[in-house]
Design a protein around this motif. Structure first.
Motif, short mmCIF file in Angstrom:
data_model
loop_
_atom_site.label_atom_id
_atom_site.label_comp_id
_atom_site.label_asym_id
_atom_site.label_seq_id
_atom_site.Cartn_x
_atom_site.Cartn_y
_atom_site.Cartn_z
N ARG A 148 -9.42 -7.53 1.62
CA ARG A 148 -10.04 -6.33 2.18
C ARG A 148 -10.29 -5.26 1.11
O ARG A 148 -11.23 -4.49 1.21
N HIS A 149 -9.41 -5.21 0.12
CA HIS A 149 -9.48 -4.15 -0.89
C HIS A 149 -9.90 -4.76 -2.23
O HIS A 149 -9.09 -5.38 -2.92
N PRO A 150 -11.17 -4.60 -2.62
CA PRO A 150 -11.63 -5.18 -3.88
C PRO A 150 -11.01 -4.48 -5.08
O PRO A 150 -11.07 -3.27 -5.22
N ASP A 151 -10.38 -5.24 -5.93
CA ASP A 151 -9.83 -4.73 -7.18
C ASP A 151 -9.60 -5.91 -8.11
O ASP A 151 -9.92 -7.05 -7.79
N CYS A 152 -9.07 -5.62 -9.28
CA CYS A 152 -8.84 -6.69 -10.26
C CYS A 152 -7.58 -7.46 -9.89
O CYS A 152 -6.49 -6.90 -9.82
N PRO A 209 -3.36 -7.44 0.06
CA PRO A 209 -2.61 -8.12 -1.01
C PRO A 209 -1.24 -8.61 -0.58
O PRO A 209 -0.79 -9.68 -1.01
N SER A 210 -0.59 -7.87 0.30
CA SER A 210 0.75 -8.26 0.75
C SER A 210 0.73 -9.54 1.57
O SER A 210 1.76 -10.21 1.72
N ASP A 211 -0.43 -9.89 2.13
CA ASP A 211 -0.54 -11.09 2.95
C ASP A 211 -0.56 -12.37 2.12
O ASP A 211 -0.41 -13.46 2.67
N ASP A 271 3.99 -20.33 0.53
CA ASP A 271 3.89 -19.32 1.59
C ASP A 271 2.43 -19.10 1.97
O ASP A 271 2.09 -18.99 3.15
N PHE A 272 1.58 -19.01 0.96
CA PHE A 272 0.16 -18.78 1.19
C PHE A 272 -0.46 -19.96 1.96
O PHE A 272 -1.21 -19.77 2.92
N ASP A 273 -0.13 -21.18 1.54
CA ASP A 273 -0.69 -22.36 2.20
C ASP A 273 -0.18 -22.50 3.63
O ASP A 273 -0.91 -22.99 4.50
N ALA A 274 1.06 -22.09 3.85
CA ALA A 274 1.61 -22.18 5.21
C ALA A 274 0.93 -21.18 6.14
O ALA A 274 0.69 -21.47 7.31
#
Length: 227
Positions: A80-84, A154-156, A163-166
């Motif tokens: 949602r928040h575009p950044d580097c 980012p926290s997601d 964790d990300f894949d789950a």
């Protein structure tokens, strides 16, 4: 003599105060104007963001989805928040070429690159204005059957790949996209996208899109970094 010197000193102080006051007012007016232009441009382009990003992901990312096998939903994860997302400490890493990390002055200068002359000046100005202030990117995306889009913070992402894949099964990594720049007719769009596919895998590119017979198509893209 002393009285004249004191008078001149007082006049100089008053003149300096007026100069500072006028300069402050000028800067404030300039910031207000930029903020107003940003708000107007952001509102003008927001309605078409979903259509542009839908076409981008459908044509560039999901074009071979029919060969991946049926029965699983592919998840497109978008920040949602575009950044580097991969900034280096000394500025010599991928962030040196990323649209998100450099200064606004660098962004403005980068748009004079020969590749950008394919797009109109209005499209480039719109693209630049929409990045002046950090605001979230979110839109309803219409993707091919068997795919869905999820906008996340980012926290997601979690701290581990497992964790990300789950949380987001059958994902393609995650994407960070800029706000979209459009010409006045809304027939030309410019967007920047970065893709992070695990570990050091990733890349960034500018994408030029054009609307033909009411449908958005990818016209060209310009790579900035790859890892």
């Amino acid at each position: 003599m002393a009285g004249q010197a004191a008078l001149r000193s007082s006049m100089n102080r008053n003149r300096f105060k007026r100069i500072v006051l006028y300069a402050t007012a000028g800067i404030g007016l300039l910031l207000l104007l930029v903020g107003l232009l940003f708000a107007v441009e952001h509102r003008r382009t927001q309605a078409d963001t979903g259509a542009v990003l839908s076409a981008l992901f459908s044509q560039e990312v999901l074009r071979d989805m029919d060969k991946w096998g049926a029965g699983r939903i592919t998840t497109i994860v978008v920040m949602r928040h575009p950044d580097c997302r991969m900034c280096s400490v000394n500025g010599n890493g991928p962030d040196r070429l990323s649209w998100f990390a450099p200064s606004l002055r660098w962004r403005g200068n980068s748009l004079s690159d020969a590749w950008f002359t394919q797009s109109s000046r209005i499209t480039r100005v719109s693209f630049f204005l929409n990045s002046v202030f950090p605001t979230e990117v979110s839109a309803d995306l219409r993707l091919p059957g068997g795919a869905r889009a999820v906008f996340v913070d980012p926290s997601d992402l979690g701290t581990k790949t497992s964790d990300f894949d789950a949380r987001f099964p059958n994902n393609l990594g995650f994407f960070v996209v800029s706000h979209v720049g459009l010409n006045l007719q809304k027939t030309e769009a410019l967007v920047y996208v970065e893709h992070f596919c695990g570990g050091l895998c990733g890349g960034g590119e500018y994408v030029l899109m054009r609307k033909v017979n009411g449908v958005w198509h990818v016209a060209d893209h310009h790579n900035t970094w790859v890892s």
